[in-house]
Write an enzyme that holds these catalytic residues in place. Structure first.
Site, PDB file in Angstrom:
ATOM      1  N   GLY A  82       0.838  -1.196   0.000  1.00  0.00           N
ATOM      2  CA  GLY A  82       0.000   0.000   0.000  1.00  0.00           C
ATOM      3  C   GLY A  82       0.869   1.240   0.000  1.00  0.00           C
ATOM      4  N   ILE A 125       2.647   2.652   2.414  1.00  0.00           N
ATOM      5  CA  ILE A 125       3.958   2.441   3.024  1.00  0.00           C
ATOM      6  C   ILE A 125       4.844   1.614   2.103  1.00  0.00           C
ATOM      7  CG2 ILE A 125       5.184   1.351   4.940  1.00  0.00           C
ATOM      8  CD1 ILE A 125       2.709   2.002   6.684  1.00  0.00           C
ATOM      9  N   ARG A 161      -2.693  -8.548  -0.565  1.00  0.00           N
ATOM     10  CA  ARG A 161      -4.016  -9.196  -0.632  1.00  0.00           C
ATOM     11  C   ARG A 161      -4.721  -8.857  -1.933  1.00  0.00           C
ATOM     12  NH1 ARG A 161      -6.757  -6.501   4.101  1.00  0.00           N
ATOM     13  NH2 ARG A 161      -5.535  -4.816   3.188  1.00  0.00           N
ATOM     14  N   VAL A 218       6.568  -2.926  10.939  1.00  0.00           N
ATOM     15  CA  VAL A 218       6.111  -1.561  11.237  1.00  0.00           C
ATOM     16  C   VAL A 218       4.582  -1.483  11.180  1.00  0.00           C
ATOM     17  CG1 VAL A 218       8.216  -0.437  10.432  1.00  0.00           C
ATOM     18  CG2 VAL A 218       6.370  -0.913   8.804  1.00  0.00           C
ATOM     19  N   ARG A 269       1.577  -4.165  12.647  1.00  0.00           N
ATOM     20  CA  ARG A 269       0.967  -4.535  13.920  1.00  0.00           C
ATOM     21  C   ARG A 269       1.683  -5.776  14.458  1.00  0.00           C
ATOM     22  NH1 ARG A 269      -0.868  -0.170  13.661  1.00  0.00           N
ATOM     23  NH2 ARG A 269      -3.020   0.533  13.949  1.00  0.00           N
ATOM     24  N   GLU A 289      -0.960   3.240  30.355  1.00  0.00           N
ATOM     25  CA  GLU A 289      -0.843   4.687  30.528  1.00  0.00           C
ATOM     26  C   GLU A 289       0.406   5.175  29.810  1.00  0.00           C
ATOM     27  OE1 GLU A 289      -0.881   5.576  34.652  1.00  0.00           O
ATOM     28  OE2 GLU A 289      -2.774   4.521  35.035  1.00  0.00           O
ATOM     29  N   HIS A 296       7.119   1.765  18.749  1.00  0.00           N
ATOM     30  CA  HIS A 296       6.067   2.206  17.825  1.00  0.00           C
ATOM     31  C   HIS A 296       6.299   3.676  17.466  1.00  0.00           C
ATOM     32  CE1 HIS A 296       1.719   1.158  16.495  1.00  0.00           C
ATOM     33  NE2 HIS A 296       2.283   1.999  15.631  1.00  0.00           N
TER      34      HIS A 296
END
Length: 326
Positions: free
Chosen positions: A148, A150, A170, A229, A231, A263, A286
């Site tokens: 896509g 990225i 996909r 990068v 999930r 948190e 992340h």
């Protein structure tokens, strides 16, 4: 027009949106931990910016737009989003992430931090005087899984370094100026076998969860490096740890993880397994797309959608269309 923002998101990352608006909006902050406050403020909200929409959200009779401030939709219970609401996401992170990936690959083959640390001790490790020689990206093959925004930005930069680019997705399709062909996911084993670096850039959904497991890692070269990068849940956590620990692959660069802190400032391990003990793993929190340029680019797109909503114009980056008349 009223825009609702959750208190947890009111940390400055959305502060630039008003600078790009050309229509009139008021901003209101709701505490999602206070059910009464959220319920009351949702009643007259026209739009909401949030990365999540749980199944038990209160009624939102006036809401017309759920604008995600990021790309991932895996925390949206679409079946619970009111029919009249459009769901839109926003990208603009592909530039930073692609630069991160190239940086990680360059670090892997050159090893500047290792040479720097050695020379500070007076050791001329990697010198032309004594070696060892470091490697190059030139001539290497990068396999991009998920072609896509990225993936295309990575391919563009990899080409500039003289790399061969393979891609599977996909949605297979023909050649573009960067790859000879985007293969379907049935070609994943072949791409893994041929690649020196494997970049995971797939969205997380039921069909992609655990797409990389023991069998897929076993297809990779013993020197190959996997870079995630996207999930954490795209990779089997234990399979990746064991493959790196046993040196069945060259290693991993991990930016998206298996566990996250509850948190913001909480000290927390990103995995149930001790990846931090492995020398052939690069760990980042992340952070790959979290650049100075990201906030103004995303704010401009979000403001543009709010303006379009106010003017009754078609929205951009729509992932769920509203149902007319509802």
């Amino acid at each position: 027009m009223k825009l609702l923002i959750k208190k947890i998101d009111n940390d400055g990352r959305l502060a630039l949106i008003p600078e790009f608006l050309t229509t009139s909006w008021t901003f209101e902050v709701a505490d999602s931990g206070d059910r009464e406050d959220l319920t009351r403020k949702l009643l007259d909200a026209d739009a909401m910016v949030s990365m999540n929409w749980p199944k038990d959200m209160p009624a939102a009779p006036r809401l017309r737009l759920l604008q995600l401030p990021g790309a991932g939709t895996d925390d949206i219970a679409f079946e619970s989003v009111p029919a009249q609401v459009a769901v839109c996401n926003v990208y603009e992170h592909e530039i930073g992430i692609a630069e991160y990936i190239l940086s990680a690959m360059l670090q892997w083959v050159i090893g500047i931090p290792r040479m720097d640390a050695a020379l500070r001790r007076g050791q001329w490790y990697g010198s032309h005087l004594s070696g060892p020689r470091h490697d190059e990206l030139y001539g290497k093959t990068v396999g991009i899984i998920g072609y896509g925004r990225i993936g295309r930005e990575v391919a563009r930069r990899a080409h500039a370094f003289g790399m061969t680019v393979l891609a599977c997705s996909r949605t297979p399709r023909g050649a573009d100026e960067l790859v000879g062909r985007v293969e379907g996911m049935d070609s994943l084993p072949a791409v893994l076998s041929a690649s020196d670096f494997v970049v995971l850039a797939l969205p997380l959904e039921p069909s992609t969860a655990g797409v990389i497991g023991t069998q897929q890692l076993g297809r990779m070269k013993p020197t190959a490096v996997i870079i995630n990068v996207a999930r954490g849940a795209l990779i089997d956590e234990r399979a990746l740890f064991e493959a790196c620990k046993d040196r069945r692959i060259g290693g991993a660069v991990i930016d998206t993880w298996f566990k996250y802190p509850d948190e913001v400032h909480q000290v927390a391990d990103p995995s149930n397994l001790p990846f931090r003990e492995l020398e052939n793993v690069i760990m980042t929190p992340h952070a790959s797309g979290w650049t100075e340029g990201l906030r103004p680019r995303r704010s401009k797109v979000i403001a543009g959608n709010l303006d379009r909503l106010a003017r009754g114009e078609p929205l951009v980056n729509v992932v769920k269309q509203p149902v007319a008349g509802r």
